[in-house]
Design a protein around this motif. Structure first.
Motif, mmCIF file in Angstrom:
data_model
loop_
_atom_site.group_PDB
_atom_site.id
_atom_site.type_symbol
_atom_site.label_atom_id
_atom_site.label_comp_id
_atom_site.label_asym_id
_atom_site.label_seq_id
_atom_site.Cartn_x
_atom_site.Cartn_y
_atom_site.Cartn_z
ATOM 1 N N GLY A 134 0.797 -1.204 -0.065
ATOM 2 C CA GLY A 134 0.154 0.041 -0.064
ATOM 3 C C GLY A 134 0.750 1.250 0.069
ATOM 4 N N LYS A 135 0.710 2.185 0.943
ATOM 5 C CA LYS A 135 1.379 3.496 1.048
ATOM 6 C C LYS A 135 2.838 3.499 1.126
ATOM 7 C CE LYS A 135 0.883 4.130 5.805
ATOM 8 N NZ LYS A 135 0.272 4.997 6.906
ATOM 9 N N HIS A 136 3.057 2.178 1.852
ATOM 10 C CA HIS A 136 4.618 2.141 1.788
ATOM 11 C C HIS A 136 5.155 1.586 0.672
ATOM 12 C CE1 HIS A 136 4.173 1.881 6.244
ATOM 13 N NE2 HIS A 136 3.275 1.052 6.049
ATOM 14 N N TRP A 137 4.834 0.901 -0.224
ATOM 15 C CA TRP A 137 5.311 0.754 -1.548
ATOM 16 C C TRP A 137 5.185 2.278 -2.333
ATOM 17 C CZ3 TRP A 137 7.773 -2.660 -3.948
ATOM 18 C CH2 TRP A 137 7.891 -2.665 -5.253
ATOM 19 N N GLU A 138 4.328 2.947 -2.210
ATOM 20 C CA GLU A 138 4.636 4.239 -2.849
ATOM 21 C C GLU A 138 5.706 5.121 -2.174
ATOM 22 O OE1 GLU A 138 2.705 5.089 -5.427
ATOM 23 O OE2 GLU A 138 1.671 3.028 -5.253
ATOM 24 N N LYS A 139 6.001 5.092 -1.101
ATOM 25 C CA LYS A 139 7.277 5.672 -0.501
ATOM 26 C C LYS A 139 8.301 4.937 -0.862
ATOM 27 C CE LYS A 139 6.800 5.932 4.019
ATOM 28 N NZ LYS A 139 6.535 6.115 5.318
ATOM 29 N N TYR A 140 8.467 3.726 -1.002
ATOM 30 C CA TYR A 140 9.313 2.999 -1.317
ATOM 31 C C TYR A 140 9.803 3.293 -3.143
ATOM 32 C CZ TYR A 140 12.095 -1.209 -2.960
ATOM 33 O OH TYR A 140 13.190 -1.819 -3.572
ATOM 34 N N LYS A 141 8.867 3.482 -3.838
ATOM 35 C CA LYS A 141 8.793 3.750 -5.274
ATOM 36 C C LYS A 141 9.370 5.235 -5.456
ATOM 37 C CE LYS A 141 4.960 3.290 -7.641
ATOM 38 N NZ LYS A 141 3.763 2.908 -8.117
ATOM 39 N N GLN A 142 9.308 5.805 -4.496
ATOM 40 C CA GLN A 142 9.686 7.595 -4.398
ATOM 41 C C GLN A 142 11.183 7.325 -4.148
ATOM 42 O OE1 GLN A 142 7.382 9.858 -1.957
ATOM 43 N NE2 GLN A 142 5.669 9.939 -3.284
ATOM 44 N N ARG A 143 11.426 6.562 -3.121
ATOM 45 C CA ARG A 143 13.010 6.492 -2.907
ATOM 46 C C ARG A 143 13.834 5.542 -3.773
ATOM 47 N NH1 ARG A 143 15.234 4.635 3.133
ATOM 48 N NH2 ARG A 143 17.158 5.105 2.606
ATOM 49 N N VAL A 144 13.205 4.520 -4.448
ATOM 50 C CA VAL A 144 14.100 3.812 -5.529
ATOM 51 C C VAL A 144 13.115 4.134 -6.801
ATOM 52 C CG1 VAL A 144 14.785 1.652 -6.140
ATOM 53 C CG2 VAL A 144 14.578 2.016 -3.665
ATOM 54 N N PRO A 145 13.491 5.056 -7.462
ATOM 55 C CA PRO A 145 12.196 5.179 -8.574
ATOM 56 C C PRO A 145 12.693 4.585 -10.027
ATOM 57 C CG PRO A 145 14.122 6.931 -8.660
ATOM 58 C CD PRO A 145 14.397 5.953 -7.371
ATOM 59 N N TYR A 146 13.470 3.495 -10.144
ATOM 60 C CA TYR A 146 13.680 2.975 -11.429
ATOM 61 C C TYR A 146 13.371 1.527 -11.250
ATOM 62 C CZ TYR A 146 16.224 6.912 -12.234
ATOM 63 O OH TYR A 146 16.652 8.127 -12.661
ATOM 64 N N LYS A 147 12.802 0.926 -12.124
ATOM 65 C CA LYS A 147 12.273 -0.509 -11.886
ATOM 66 C C LYS A 147 13.252 -1.516 -12.144
ATOM 67 C CE LYS A 147 7.608 0.685 -13.618
ATOM 68 N NZ LYS A 147 6.409 0.573 -14.606
ATOM 69 N N MET A 148 14.058 -1.521 -13.480
ATOM 70 C CA MET A 148 15.091 -2.376 -13.614
ATOM 71 C C MET A 148 16.289 -1.693 -13.945
ATOM 72 S SD MET A 148 15.042 -5.848 -16.037
ATOM 73 C CE MET A 148 13.874 -5.159 -17.043
ATOM 74 N N ILE A 149 16.432 -0.841 -14.734
ATOM 75 C CA ILE A 149 17.494 -0.169 -15.233
ATOM 76 C C ILE A 149 17.915 1.342 -14.898
ATOM 77 C CG2 ILE A 149 19.043 0.262 -17.472
ATOM 78 C CD1 ILE A 149 17.179 -1.913 -18.797
ATOM 79 N N PRO A 150 18.727 1.182 -14.070
ATOM 80 C CA PRO A 150 18.839 2.895 -13.493
ATOM 81 C C PRO A 150 18.904 3.798 -14.531
ATOM 82 C CG PRO A 150 20.350 1.288 -12.418
ATOM 83 C CD PRO A 150 19.678 0.555 -13.491
ATOM 84 N N TYR A 151 18.101 4.808 -14.534
ATOM 85 C CA TYR A 151 18.165 6.015 -15.154
ATOM 86 C C TYR A 151 17.462 5.791 -16.490
ATOM 87 C CZ TYR A 151 21.391 7.422 -11.869
ATOM 88 O OH TYR A 151 21.953 8.137 -10.424
ATOM 89 N N ILE A 152 17.050 4.538 -16.821
ATOM 90 C CA ILE A 152 16.164 4.351 -18.038
ATOM 91 C C ILE A 152 14.950 3.701 -17.824
ATOM 92 C CG2 ILE A 152 16.463 2.736 -20.224
ATOM 93 C CD1 ILE A 152 19.550 2.977 -19.958
ATOM 94 N N PHE A 153 14.902 2.602 -17.163
ATOM 95 C CA PHE A 153 13.523 2.189 -16.766
ATOM 96 C C PHE A 153 13.520 1.587 -15.379
ATOM 97 C CE2 PHE A 153 11.340 -2.058 -17.096
ATOM 98 C CZ PHE A 153 9.956 -1.740 -17.474
#
Length: 87
Positions: free
Chosen positions: A68-87
């Motif tokens: 839930g909300k913790h995942w949203e905070k996590y996504k803000q802290r770690v914005p990239y899904k797989m490849i940093p600065y690209i995806f």
């Protein structure tokens, strides 16, 4: 019983949420390289990329529901899904 789950923000998981897929994809690519320049040796790498990318989106959805909300905070802290600065 109450189970505790952790969202990791250090090490590789602090770089990208699914960074651990990159070495697997790299290994499949380099195992294919001795096959030369035809497409056939790289079919496994292409298949694996599609498989892991699809899994990434499923995991993102599952984690969003789980944390839930913790995942949203996590996504803000770690914005990239797989490849940093690209995806």
């Amino acid at each position: 019983s109450n189970k505790e789950s952790l969202l990791l923000v250090s090490g590789w998981w602090g770089i990208a949420r699914h960074f651990h897929y990159i070495p697997e994809l790299a290994a499949s690519f380099f195992w294919s390289c001795p096959g030369g320049f035809s497409l056939y040796p790289y079919i496994y790498t292409i298949y694996l990329f599609i498989l892991l990318t699809h899994r990434l989106f499923r995991d993102e959805e599952r984690c969003s529901k789980k944390y839930g909300k913790h995942w949203e905070k996590y996504k803000q802290r770690v914005p990239y899904k797989m490849i940093p600065y690209i995806f």
